[in-house]
Design an enzyme around this catalytic site. Structure first.
Site: not given
Length: 87
Positions: A53-56, A84
């Site tokens: 779920q990391n957006i980086d 995501h």
């Protein structure tokens, strides 16, 4: 995120500034030792799947954690599944 942000110019500007800064920081970041460890698990075929779920997007900078978007409707599936979007 409240929809009220979109009805108030000051809040919307602050939100956009937050997103811009998050993009800058994510772009300047590097994968951590944990990312490299998970990449090694994938390389050695010991990783079944990484759901993130990391957006980086840090995991996508490593060869064995690369993914494809959109996913195909049938396998083979990539090692990493993003739950995501990205910045």
């Amino acid at each position: 995120l409240s929809e009220a942000v979109y009805h108030n110019n000051a809040r919307l500007e602050a939100f956009h500034e937050f997103l811009r800064e998050a993009c800058v920081q994510a772009s300047a970041s590097n994968p951590t030792p944990f990312h490299y460890w998970v990449n090694a698990l994938a390389r050695d075929r010991r990783l079944v799947r990484l759901y993130t779920q990391n957006i980086d997007g840090l995991e996508l900078r490593l060869p064995y954690l690369f993914t494809q978007t959109p996913l195909t409707t049938s396998g083979p599936w990539p090692n990493t599944i993003q739950l995501h979007g990205t910045l």
